[in-house]
Design a protein around this motif. Structure first.
Motif, PDB file in Angstrom:
ATOM      1  N   GLU A   1      -1.951   6.731   0.983  1.00  0.00           N
ATOM      2  CA  GLU A   1      -3.400   6.922   0.867  1.00  0.00           C
ATOM      3  C   GLU A   1      -4.151   5.619   1.126  1.00  0.00           C
ATOM      4  OE1 GLU A   1      -4.917   9.767   0.716  1.00  0.00           O
ATOM      5  OE2 GLU A   1      -2.962  10.738   0.757  1.00  0.00           O
ATOM      6  N   GLU A   2      -3.573   4.505   0.705  1.00  0.00           N
ATOM      7  CA  GLU A   2      -4.232   3.209   0.913  1.00  0.00           C
ATOM      8  C   GLU A   2      -4.127   2.753   2.356  1.00  0.00           C
ATOM      9  OE1 GLU A   2      -3.636   1.144  -3.446  1.00  0.00           O
ATOM     10  OE2 GLU A   2      -1.883   1.462  -2.184  1.00  0.00           O
ATOM     11  N   LEU A   3      -3.076   3.175   3.045  1.00  0.00           N
ATOM     12  CA  LEU A   3      -2.909   2.832   4.464  1.00  0.00           C
ATOM     13  C   LEU A   3      -3.595   3.864   5.369  1.00  0.00           C
ATOM     14  CD1 LEU A   3      -1.438   0.555   6.045  1.00  0.00           C
ATOM     15  CD2 LEU A   3       0.488   2.120   6.311  1.00  0.00           C
TER      16      LEU A   3
ATOM     17  N   TYR B   1       4.565  -0.866   3.004  1.00  0.00           N
ATOM     18  CA  TYR B   1       4.466   0.562   2.705  1.00  0.00           C
ATOM     19  C   TYR B   1       5.376   0.937   1.539  1.00  0.00           C
ATOM     20  CZ  TYR B   1       4.292   5.606   3.462  1.00  0.00           C
ATOM     21  OH  TYR B   1       4.108   6.951   3.300  1.00  0.00           O
ATOM     22  N   SER B   2       4.778   1.402   0.464  1.00  0.00           N
ATOM     23  CA  SER B   2       5.538   1.857  -0.694  1.00  0.00           C
ATOM     24  C   SER B   2       5.984   3.295  -0.452  1.00  0.00           C
ATOM     25  CB  SER B   2       4.687   1.772  -1.957  1.00  0.00           C
ATOM     26  OG  SER B   2       5.406   2.245  -3.074  1.00  0.00           O
TER      27      SER B   2
ATOM     28  N   ARG C   1       0.841  -1.192   0.000  1.00  0.00           N
ATOM     29  CA  ARG C   1       0.000   0.000   0.000  1.00  0.00           C
ATOM     30  C   ARG C   1       0.876   1.242   0.000  1.00  0.00           C
ATOM     31  NH1 ARG C   1      -2.861  -3.154   4.306  1.00  0.00           N
ATOM     32  NH2 ARG C   1      -5.088  -3.348   3.789  1.00  0.00           N
ATOM     33  N   ASP C   2       0.368   2.329  -0.562  1.00  0.00           N
ATOM     34  CA  ASP C   2       0.994   3.633  -0.360  1.00  0.00           C
ATOM     35  C   ASP C   2       0.288   4.331   0.799  1.00  0.00           C
ATOM     36  OD1 ASP C   2      -1.415   4.624  -1.376  1.00  0.00           O
ATOM     37  OD2 ASP C   2      -0.550   5.197  -3.307  1.00  0.00           O
TER      38      ASP C   2
END
Length: 501
Positions: free
Chosen positions: A71-73, A340-341, A68-69
């Motif tokens: 925003e997704e996390l 985490y990207s 996830r980046d």
């Protein structure tokens, strides 16, 4: 040699001995980190949602934890910011590092009581490794300056919030406090230009031996020092200046100008700190690559950059990586960032030990026509020609021009602020374009196939990037100008600053 310098040498030898233990057993160290992270976070909301109790190995981890980046996390991070405990990591964070978000305002990166010491230790170990290799420890007796953000912290539901550099400024070890500049009061100045002037006034008569910061803002500091001292080189202002520590951007585009400002070549240490964790640092003056910190509370994963936007990209652990392949860097940390990207791309130049080079940002590329030109290719193409022709580069950025004037083919538009401009801009542009074609076969094909015309360089006025960053409210601190954009936002902000040829 002063007492601090004398004591630092045996301590440095001990620290390097400890580093060598994990450096030579990196894969095993990473496995230990993964098991520890999963065990520690098993009772968090994230751990329960992702079945940490079923994770026994990396294969299990990939099955249960997606990439996830921010925003997704964010649904989890928002709960942490709201004050909820045991969400991503046990308890509540010690700090939030506040950074600029690209899609929805500020980002709050959690820093835990377990992760914060790793930032301090890594910065310390970078210096101790240097001392051990070179035998040079005299700089610890002089004054050291860290050009950084304000140390003033605010509160968010009882948790301290600030820029990473500002947080770290509050945690500098006591044995360095007396040597450290600027003063707390000066460091708290928010306006960057006012702050730089105040730093110059405070430091110009001091015995500065170590200077640290992001290269473009260090250059601004050097420029102001030179102006204040009637044109003196930095080596003549700070006669014992011995070590430059930097990070945040590729140093090479700035090296020539900074060394010219100093008046001599100087030892330098590159570091790779991020709000999410301290990832790597340069551990040898004979090697520009960075030692990956495999026992610093971070379990790393790597996605081949060429697959990053695929539906099911390869996802690799440290033992699976190959040399000279661009990877998107994925972090799992003891502050609760999972899959985490971080957005950076790196490549390995050694696997014994594991050493990396930062090659750019996964979202900072140009692929308006499928060429996928990346930062490393652009920087190397420009610098190889600039060095050959004695051209000086202050700063630059590149964007696509997909809607040129009628009758023209599209092109890559380069905005460059020269410190020493080329005698023939057209010839210089042609050589840079040829260098880029050699670096990127897709770009070569587009030029050959008359889909694109060769790149166009716009020469910018002096201080154009400072003017642009000031207008954007991003002057100084940890802010950086992206080398590449796949849109025209930066380009449109610079076009009126073009220098008349």
């Amino acid at each position: 040699m002063g007492l601090k310098a004398a004591l630092s040498k045996p301590f440095a030898a001990y620290v390097v001995w400890r580093i060598n233990r994990w450096k030579n057993n990196a894969v095993a160290a990473q496995q230990e980190v993964l098991h520890h992270l999963v065990a520690e976070a098993g009772n968090t909301a994230f751990g329960k949602d992702h079945h940490f109790e079923q994770i026994r190995n990396y294969k299990d981890f990939k099955k249960h934890v997606p990439v996830r980046d921010y925003e997704e996390l964010r649904p989890y991070i928002d709960r942490v910011v709201a004050g909820e405990a045991d969400v991503l990591w046990k308890g509540k964070p010690a700090y939030f590092a506040k950074t600029s978000g690209t899609t929805s305002g500020a980002k709050y990166i959690p820093i835990s009581k377990e992760s914060m010491p790793e930032h301090i230790k890594a910065a310390r170990n970078a210096l101790l490794t240097y001392i051990h290799e070179t035998g040079n420890a005299d700089f610890v007796n002089g004054k050291m300056i860290f050009l950084q953000g304000s140390p003033v912290l605010t509160k968010k539901n009882g948790i301290n919030v600030g820029r990473l550099s500002g947080i770290v400024a509050n945690l500098v070890p006591a044995y360095l406090q007396k040597n450290r500049l600027p003063s707390y009061q000066t460091n708290c100045i928010e306006d960057w230009e006012e702050k730089v002037d105040a730093i110059v006034a405070e430091t110009i008569d001091q015995n500065m031996t170590l200077i640290s910061g992001i290269p473009p803002w260090v250059q601004m500091y050097f420029d102001r020092l030179t102006e204040k001292s009637d044109g003196k080189k930095i080596k003549d202002i700070f006669k014992n200046f011995e070590l430059f520590v930097y990070g945040g951007v590729n140093y090479e585009p700035y090296r020539a100008k900074i060394e010219n400002s100093i008046g001599k070549k100087i030892d330098a240490i590159e570091t790779y700190p991020a709000s999410e964790g301290f990832i790597a640092y340069q551990d040898s003056q004979h090697d520009k690559s960075l030692l990956l910190l495999v026992q610093a509370g971070i379990f790393y994963e790597f996605i081949p950059a060429s697959e990053y936007y695929n539906e099911n990209p390869s996802r690799l652990s440290l033992e699976e990586v190959e040399l000279d392949t661009n990877y998107a860097l994925i972090l799992n940390t003891n502050a609760g960032l999972w899959g985490y990207s971080i957005g950076d791309t790196i490549k390995f130049v050694s696997k014994n030990p594991y050493k990396i080079m930062v090659t750019g940002r996964i979202k900072h590329y140009i692929s308006a026509f499928g060429e996928h030109v990346i930062g490393e290719e652009v920087e190397q193409s420009l610098l190889s020609v600039a060095n050959e022709l004695g051209v000086g580069i202050t700063e630059f950025t590149v964007a696509p021009q997909v809607n040129p004037e009628a009758g023209e083919l599209p092109y890559h538009e380069w905005f460059i602020e020269f410190s020493a401009p080329p005698a023939d801009l057209s010839a210089f542009s042609k050589k840079v374009d040829q260098a880029l074609q050699k670096k990127n076969i897709y770009y070569f094909d587009l030029i050959e196939g008359k889909i694109l015309q060769p790149l166009v360089i716009r020469s910018l006025q002096k201080d154009a990037f400072v003017t642009y960053m000031r207008a954007e409210g991003k002057l100084g601190g940890q802010n950086k100008v992206p080398r590449l954009s796949n849109d025209r936002k930066i380009a449109d902000g610079l076009i009126h600053l073009t220098r008349k040829i």
